[in-house]
Write a protein that holds these residues in place. Structure first.
Motif, PDB file in Angstrom:
ATOM      1  N   LYS A 191       1.957 -30.671  26.132  1.00 43.92           N
ATOM      2  CA  LYS A 191       1.042 -29.567  26.469  1.00 43.92           C
ATOM      3  C   LYS A 191       0.930 -28.481  25.400  1.00 43.92           C
ATOM      4  CE  LYS A 191      -0.598 -30.732  29.423  1.00 43.92           C
ATOM      5  NZ  LYS A 191      -1.420 -31.983  29.408  1.00 43.92           N
ATOM      6  N   ALA A 192       1.247 -28.862  24.154  1.00 43.38           N
ATOM      7  CA  ALA A 192       1.206 -27.868  23.069  1.00 43.38           C
ATOM      8  C   ALA A 192      -0.088 -27.916  22.262  1.00 43.38           C
ATOM      9  CB  ALA A 192       2.395 -28.083  22.140  1.00 43.38           C
ATOM     10  N   GLY A 193      -0.951 -28.891  22.541  1.00 39.59           N
ATOM     11  CA  GLY A 193      -2.186 -28.992  21.747  1.00 39.59           C
ATOM     12  C   GLY A 193      -2.353 -30.344  21.064  1.00 39.59           C
ATOM     13  N   THR A 194      -1.654 -31.351  21.585  1.00 43.35           N
ATOM     14  CA  THR A 194      -1.690 -32.703  21.017  1.00 43.35           C
ATOM     15  C   THR A 194      -3.109 -33.252  20.936  1.00 43.35           C
ATOM     16  OG1 THR A 194       0.115 -32.945  22.641  1.00 43.35           O
ATOM     17  CG2 THR A 194      -0.324 -34.819  21.172  1.00 43.35           C
ATOM     18  N   THR A 195      -3.819 -33.154  22.050  1.00 41.33           N
ATOM     19  CA  THR A 195      -5.142 -33.778  22.140  1.00 41.33           C
ATOM     20  C   THR A 195      -6.115 -33.069  21.205  1.00 41.33           C
ATOM     21  OG1 THR A 195      -4.560 -34.065  24.457  1.00 41.33           O
ATOM     22  CG2 THR A 195      -6.828 -34.588  23.834  1.00 41.33           C
ATOM     23  N   TRP A 196      -5.962 -31.786  21.102  1.00 40.40           N
ATOM     24  CA  TRP A 196      -6.812 -30.984  20.227  1.00 40.40           C
ATOM     25  C   TRP A 196      -6.670 -31.454  18.766  1.00 40.40           C
ATOM     26  CZ3 TRP A 196      -6.404 -24.867  20.305  1.00 40.40           C
ATOM     27  CH2 TRP A 196      -7.556 -24.325  19.708  1.00 40.40           C
ATOM     28  N   ALA A 236       3.278 -26.532  17.761  1.00 39.70           N
ATOM     29  CA  ALA A 236       4.084 -25.781  18.723  1.00 39.70           C
ATOM     30  C   ALA A 236       3.187 -24.775  19.439  1.00 39.70           C
ATOM     31  CB  ALA A 236       5.212 -25.046  18.001  1.00 39.70           C
ATOM     32  N   ARG A 237       3.518 -24.517  20.696  1.00 37.91           N
ATOM     33  CA  ARG A 237       2.763 -23.540  21.489  1.00 37.91           C
ATOM     34  C   ARG A 237       3.754 -22.575  22.113  1.00 37.91           C
ATOM     35  NH1 ARG A 237      -1.414 -25.162  26.454  1.00 37.91           N
ATOM     36  NH2 ARG A 237      -2.415 -23.111  26.563  1.00 37.91           N
ATOM     37  N   ASN A 238       3.359 -21.334  22.293  1.00 36.56           N
ATOM     38  CA  ASN A 238       4.325 -20.381  22.856  1.00 36.56           C
ATOM     39  C   ASN A 238       4.821 -20.888  24.210  1.00 36.56           C
ATOM     40  OD1 ASN A 238       3.373 -18.614  25.247  1.00 36.56           O
ATOM     41  ND2 ASN A 238       1.557 -18.761  23.952  1.00 36.56           N
ATOM     42  N   ASN A 287     -16.573 -28.005  24.437  1.00 42.65           N
ATOM     43  CA  ASN A 287     -17.124 -29.304  24.035  1.00 42.65           C
ATOM     44  C   ASN A 287     -16.154 -30.434  24.339  1.00 42.65           C
ATOM     45  OD1 ASN A 287     -19.539 -28.229  23.244  1.00 42.65           O
ATOM     46  ND2 ASN A 287     -18.882 -27.897  21.123  1.00 42.65           N
ATOM     47  N   MET A 288     -14.876 -30.198  24.087  1.00 42.58           N
ATOM     48  CA  MET A 288     -13.900 -31.249  24.417  1.00 42.58           C
ATOM     49  C   MET A 288     -13.775 -31.417  25.927  1.00 42.58           C
ATOM     50  SD  MET A 288     -10.859 -31.105  21.570  1.00 42.58           S
ATOM     51  CE  MET A 288      -9.763 -32.128  22.549  1.00 42.58           C
ATOM     52  N   LYS A 289     -13.884 -30.318  26.655  1.00 44.97           N
ATOM     53  CA  LYS A 289     -13.751 -30.399  28.125  1.00 44.97           C
ATOM     54  C   LYS A 289     -14.843 -31.279  28.735  1.00 44.97           C
ATOM     55  CE  LYS A 289     -13.346 -27.420  32.211  1.00 44.97           C
ATOM     56  NZ  LYS A 289     -12.046 -27.725  32.765  1.00 44.97           N
ATOM     57  N   PRO A 341      -7.799 -30.066  36.152  1.00 45.20           N
ATOM     58  CA  PRO A 341      -8.319 -30.872  35.041  1.00 45.20           C
ATOM     59  C   PRO A 341      -7.292 -30.917  33.911  1.00 45.20           C
ATOM     60  CG  PRO A 341      -9.353 -28.708  35.040  1.00 45.20           C
ATOM     61  CD  PRO A 341      -8.438 -28.753  36.233  1.00 45.20           C
ATOM     62  N   PHE A 342      -7.402 -31.918  33.057  1.00 47.62           N
ATOM     63  CA  PHE A 342      -6.512 -31.992  31.888  1.00 47.62           C
ATOM     64  C   PHE A 342      -6.832 -30.841  30.947  1.00 47.62           C
ATOM     65  CE2 PHE A 342      -5.405 -33.208  27.604  1.00 47.62           C
ATOM     66  CZ  PHE A 342      -4.157 -33.765  27.741  1.00 47.62           C
ATOM     67  N   MET A 343      -8.108 -30.668  30.643  1.00 46.81           N
ATOM     68  CA  MET A 343      -8.556 -29.533  29.832  1.00 46.81           C
ATOM     69  C   MET A 343      -8.717 -28.382  30.810  1.00 46.81           C
ATOM     70  SD  MET A 343      -9.085 -30.814  26.711  1.00 46.81           S
ATOM     71  CE  MET A 343     -10.098 -29.542  26.042  1.00 46.81           C
TER      72      MET A 343
HETATM   73  N1  LIG Z   1     -10.027 -27.681  22.051  1.00 46.69           N
HETATM   74  C1  LIG Z   1      -9.073 -27.036  22.707  1.00 46.69           C
HETATM   75  N2  LIG Z   1      -8.992 -25.695  22.666  1.00 46.69           N
HETATM   76  C2  LIG Z   1      -8.031 -25.031  23.338  1.00 46.69           C
HETATM   77  N3  LIG Z   1      -7.089 -25.646  24.102  1.00 46.69           N
HETATM   78  C3  LIG Z   1      -7.133 -26.995  24.164  1.00 46.69           C
HETATM   79  C4  LIG Z   1      -8.103 -27.747  23.475  1.00 46.69           C
HETATM   80  N4  LIG Z   1      -7.884 -29.053  23.743  1.00 46.69           N
HETATM   81  C5  LIG Z   1      -6.831 -29.110  24.579  1.00 46.69           C
HETATM   82  N5  LIG Z   1      -6.389 -27.877  24.836  1.00 46.69           N
HETATM   83  C6  LIG Z   1      -5.320 -27.482  25.766  1.00 46.69           C
HETATM   84  O1  LIG Z   1      -4.081 -28.075  25.402  1.00 46.69           O
HETATM   85  C7  LIG Z   1      -3.330 -28.340  26.603  1.00 46.69           C
HETATM   86  C8  LIG Z   1      -3.053 -29.819  26.681  1.00 46.69           C
HETATM   87  O2  LIG Z   1      -2.049 -30.068  25.746  1.00 46.69           O
HETATM   88  P1  LIG Z   1      -1.792 -31.519  25.134  1.00 46.69           P
HETATM   89  O3  LIG Z   1      -3.034 -32.085  24.609  1.00 46.69           O
HETATM   90  O4  LIG Z   1      -0.651 -31.353  24.190  1.00 46.69           O
HETATM   91  O5  LIG Z   1      -1.329 -32.338  26.414  1.00 46.69           O
HETATM   92  S1  LIG Z   1      -0.471 -33.696  26.378  1.00 46.69           S
HETATM   93  O6  LIG Z   1       0.918 -33.316  26.113  1.00 46.69           O
HETATM   94  O7  LIG Z   1      -1.009 -34.576  25.360  1.00 46.69           O
HETATM   95  O8  LIG Z   1      -0.616 -34.253  27.756  1.00 46.69           O
HETATM   96  C9  LIG Z   1      -4.178 -27.832  27.757  1.00 46.69           C
HETATM   97  O9  LIG Z   1      -3.820 -26.459  27.930  1.00 46.69           O
HETATM   98  P2  LIG Z   1      -4.059 -25.624  29.276  1.00 46.69           P
HETATM   99  O10 LIG Z   1      -5.530 -25.479  29.438  1.00 46.69           O
HETATM  100  O11 LIG Z   1      -3.397 -24.303  29.043  1.00 46.69           O
HETATM  101  O12 LIG Z   1      -3.411 -26.383  30.385  1.00 46.69           O
HETATM  102  C10 LIG Z   1      -5.572 -27.994  27.178  1.00 46.69           C
HETATM  103  O13 LIG Z   1      -6.573 -27.254  27.828  1.00 46.69           O
END
Ligand SMILES: Nc1ncnc2c1ncn2[C@@H]1O[C@H](COP(=O)(O)OS(=O)(=O)O)[C@@H](OP(=O)(O)O)[C@H]1O
Length: 300
Positions: free
Chosen positions: A52-57, A135-137, A238-240, A259-261
């Protein structure tokens, strides 16, 4: 190799257990030997994060940078978990992340892991692979993780917020304590230089700047137009709405719960932490985060 969800059966939520000193579930340990024997190639890129630190991003950014021009169809036809396999993942009756990674046709192969640094298969180090750590806070990371555990059948039961909060503080999370993870990977930079350590909050502050730094690390020089396409494509909204990036095709996740996003914000923890929890957290944080060179923003 596509994941075949037709074969998927309902399964009970996994339980946490101690695995080499880290709390884990069997979905990420039962293929241990095969995963440890994974043969990395020198041009592989490993994306490593605490969940949940921003992997998908970052995965979407890298995939767009590398393949957005040469094979744009993959971005619209393959979900992110097929473009960037999750190395240690095993879900009953589905192809494992390791097999997916083995069969990736791309160069470079983009591979995701949530392993703490000491669990990474040795071939990544031997091949001097590039590694991108995000890393995320801890507070926002915790809140995001809570919602993820509520909605994802592949994770242990989240319980209520208060018990989840305590479990996070105690480090009883899948992939262990946040503190050990971010510190372990930070320390690794002292002996392994091919790591680009990024922060979620920096990406929120200026995605374009962070993409530039990432490009400098991986040695890519996208045109201004390409970069603009990536920066805009990976904006949260856009990703959402992008089915190939938002995990809505993965049936073990219940989007009615969350939702995941979810929000993609810095500081959402303020909506969840009580004043007492925040005080407890801050006192504990100061004790555990001793290295002054590792500073995560937006915590206090
Ligand atoms: N483009 C973009 N901009 C801002 N934030 C984003 C973006 N893409 C993914 N996210 C947020 O990242 C959180 C998901 O983290 P991960 O992708 O690391 O999840 S996982 O560990 O792979 O399951 C999850 O955070 P939260 O919204 O706080 O739950 C996602 O919304």
């Amino acid at each position: 190799m596509p994941l075949n969800f037709d074969k998927m059966e309902l399964f009970p939520r996994p339980k946490l257990f101690d695995f080499h000193g880290v709390s884990m579930t069997h979905f990420f340990t039962q293929n241990w030997e095969n995963v440890q024997n994974f043969q990395a190639r020198p041009d592989d890129i490993l994306i490593a994060t605490y969940p949940k630190a921003g992997t998908t991003w970052v995965s979407q950014i890298l995939d767009m940078l590398y393949f957005g021009q040469t094979s744009p169809e993959r971005l619209t036809t393959l979900p992110i978990y097929e473009r960037v396999p999750f190395l240690e993942m095993t879900i009953p009756n589905l192809v494992t992340g390791k097999d997916q990674a083995d069969e990736l046709p791309t160069t470079p192969r983009l591979i995701k892991t949530h392993f703490p640094v000491q669990f990474v298969p040795k071939s990544f180090w031997e091949q001097n692979c590039r590694i991108i750590y995000v890393a995320r806070n801890a507070k926002d990371n915790m809140v995001s993780y809570y919602h993820f555990d509520c909605m994802n059948q592949g994770q242990p039961e989240a319980g209520d917020w208060n018990s989840f909060f305590q479990r996070f503080m105690d480090g009883n999370m899948v992939f262990g304590p946040w503190y050990d993870h971010v510190n372990g990977w930070w320390k690794k930079k002292e002996t392994y230089s091919n790591i680009h350590y990024m922060f979620y909050e920096d990406m929120i502050e200026d995605t374009g700047r962070e993409i530039d730094k990432l490009c400098a690390f991986i040695g890519l020089s996208p045109s201004a137009e390409e970069k603009e396409k990536v920066t805009s494509g990976v904006q949260f909204d856009n990703m959402k709405k992008n089915k190939m990036a938002n995990y809505s095709t993965l049936p073990i996740m219940n989007f009615k719960v969350s939702p995941f996003m979810r929000k993609g914000k810095v500081g959402d923890w303020k909506n969840y932490f009580t004043v007492a929890q925040n005080e407890q957290f801050d006192a504990d944080y100061k004790k555990k985060m001793k290295d002054p060179t590792l500073q995560l923003r937006c915590v206090i």
